[in-house]
Design an enzyme around this catalytic site. Sequence first.
Site, short mmCIF file in Angstrom:
data_model
loop_
_atom_site.label_atom_id
_atom_site.label_comp_id
_atom_site.label_asym_id
_atom_site.label_seq_id
_atom_site.Cartn_x
_atom_site.Cartn_y
_atom_site.Cartn_z
N GLY A 58 0.81 -1.20 0.00
CA GLY A 58 0.00 0.00 0.00
C GLY A 58 0.85 1.26 0.00
N HIS B 286 3.43 4.86 3.00
CA HIS B 286 4.59 4.48 3.83
C HIS B 286 5.89 5.05 3.29
CE1 HIS B 286 1.72 1.85 5.63
NE2 HIS B 286 1.59 1.11 4.55
N ASP C 108 -1.37 -8.07 0.83
CA ASP C 108 -0.15 -8.11 0.04
C ASP C 108 0.22 -9.55 -0.31
OD1 ASP C 108 0.25 -5.35 0.08
OD2 ASP C 108 1.31 -5.41 1.98
N HIS D 95 -0.71 1.03 9.61
CA HIS D 95 -2.01 1.45 9.07
C HIS D 95 -2.94 1.83 10.20
CE1 HIS D 95 -0.21 -1.88 6.76
NE2 HIS D 95 -0.36 -1.05 5.74
#
Lengths: 330, 330
Positions: free
Chosen positions: B53, B56, B109, B218
């Site tokens: 995602g 980051h 992922d 997250h």
Amino acid sequence: MKKFVNDPANFVPEFMAGVLAANADLLEGNLEFQMIKRKTIDASKVAIVQGSGSGHEPAHVMAVGPGMLTAACQGPVFAAPPVDACYETIKAAATDAGVLVLVNNYQGDRMAWDMACEMAEAEGIKLKQFIINDDVAVQDSLYTVGRRGVAGNFFVMKAAGAAAEAGADLDAVYAVAEKVNANVRTMGVALTSCIPPQKGDVIFDIGDDEMEVGVGIHGEPGRERTKIKPADDITKLLYDAVQSDLPFSSGDRVALMVNGLGGTPPAELYVVYNKAAKLAAETGLTIARNYVGEYCTAIEMAGVSLTMLKLDAELEELLAAPAETACRIF
Amino acid sequence: MKKFVNDPANFVPEFMAGVLAANADLLEGNLEFQMIKRKTIDASKVAIVQGSGSGHEPAHVMAVGPGMLTAACQGPVFAAPPVDACYETIKAAATDAGVLVLVNNYQGDRMAWDMACEMAEAEGIKLKQFIINDDVAVQDSLYTVGRRGVAGNFFVMKAAGAAAEAGADLDAVYAVAEKVNANVRTMGVALTSCIPPQKGDVIFDIGDDEMEVGVGIHGEPGRERTKIKPADDITKLLYDAVQSDLPFSSGDRVALMVNGLGGTPPAELYVVYNKAAKLAAETGLTIARNYVGEYCTAIEMAGVSLTMLKLDAELEELLAAPAETACRIF
């Protein structure tokens, strides 16, 4: 207060102790004066010092090291360092080749450094003082007569530091600082305020849908308070102010910096860079060097500043020269 | 929403376009798949890919370049990249020497990369997959079976990247990743939530005087929600959790990272480093390398994570090897 602090009164010496612990091979400090200097100083080369309020890290002590500053001192957050700290910093850095004292244009800093320079000169230390004032937002401000010194300071430190490292004499290093300052322009925008640890509260109020255009790095008012706009529109505001001021013209080679003010994450800085690069191309500029990251912060303020420096062959070479400091962003 | 965004749906491709514009000599992209790769790929060397995602940064696309990743793709903010993006990333990076696929341990992922790896292998691409899970905070979590992969990922990318650059074969590069992951531990703490651009609101609520100990990147819950403590006490919480887990023991040489989660300014990271370095000395550890900055963020979350990696001669050499990526923090 959502911060990593212990006793707020110790915030500055504690972060400086962290910088020293992380760079023990390169740096040493005298925390009585909130001062950090290179471990090894070459007496044959011009020394460069700076010092101002804390809260702008990596400026100033994180920019000490070969190729950048020789020594620097920190005041409290957003307050000038005391005269004795400035004086001790000059003395600790002074070499036979002389000292270039770089001062960002704020009244508090200028008073402290003026006195410290007088004291040092009275002791026979050879020095020159240079004032940095790259912020195009406002002519006079809350804390300045004339323009403020902000993120463009990075380029002055980097280019003058490289010139000193290469063995230039005091007049020549001063001339480099003068050339950078004459060719660098910055403007910033804040989306939020920030909280100095010892104040424990925000330094200004701003609505949930507002931004401060032309903000200073201590939260000083800028040109106007407006509704938040899309990133591209904000970037254009900043770019147009910076570009038109010098002005930067078609055919110019430039260094372009998107500087985060402390609370804006990397991805957003690149959204701004993406638009700024397009605007520079429309003007006909060539971005020879780019800088996207945190170079001059306002603690944890959400915001960015945009800086452009017009380059010539000498400045390109000086910016490309190696440097080694606590921050690794060159 | 106090952010530099245009249409939130375009946030990721726009920041990626900025990364590409700022590194045009080094990188090229295929933004249809939100993928960035090195411009020049040496077919004789093992390729390393990653993707997860967004939010980051500098992980993952800002870690693409010689000595680190060969290619990387980004999902939406805090969401796994789609299978086809992972597949295209493997294909774009693949070399005769094979591909090491580094996956942080999140179910989304893992599913995407498992399928992409199967598809690539069916086409004859030689690859191995390695799962990173350095977060000691919780055993299982909101988005994982087993531990989460967080900032320790940086050391896996760096060491495996250096091994690949030096010409190690796929098994040897895999073994380096395995060694790093076996010897690296992380825990983080959040003082605030953060706002994904497309959500437009915080991802969790937290009181003005509260912190989340062991938070995920997250915003996933960690070990406990407590009152904010002084920086030294928070640092000790993180250090003790990390140190005791491996455990790190007297005489060990370590890399110590204080990673900012996006909204915490440099000075505060050094306040944390200052205490962490003292605690490491009390344990009898030698900090051979230190990292203080933003390596794996959670957009603009105020918070830090502390990572320690136990070193041996091979890892020290690999971490010291040069690398060149969009972020300049090695």
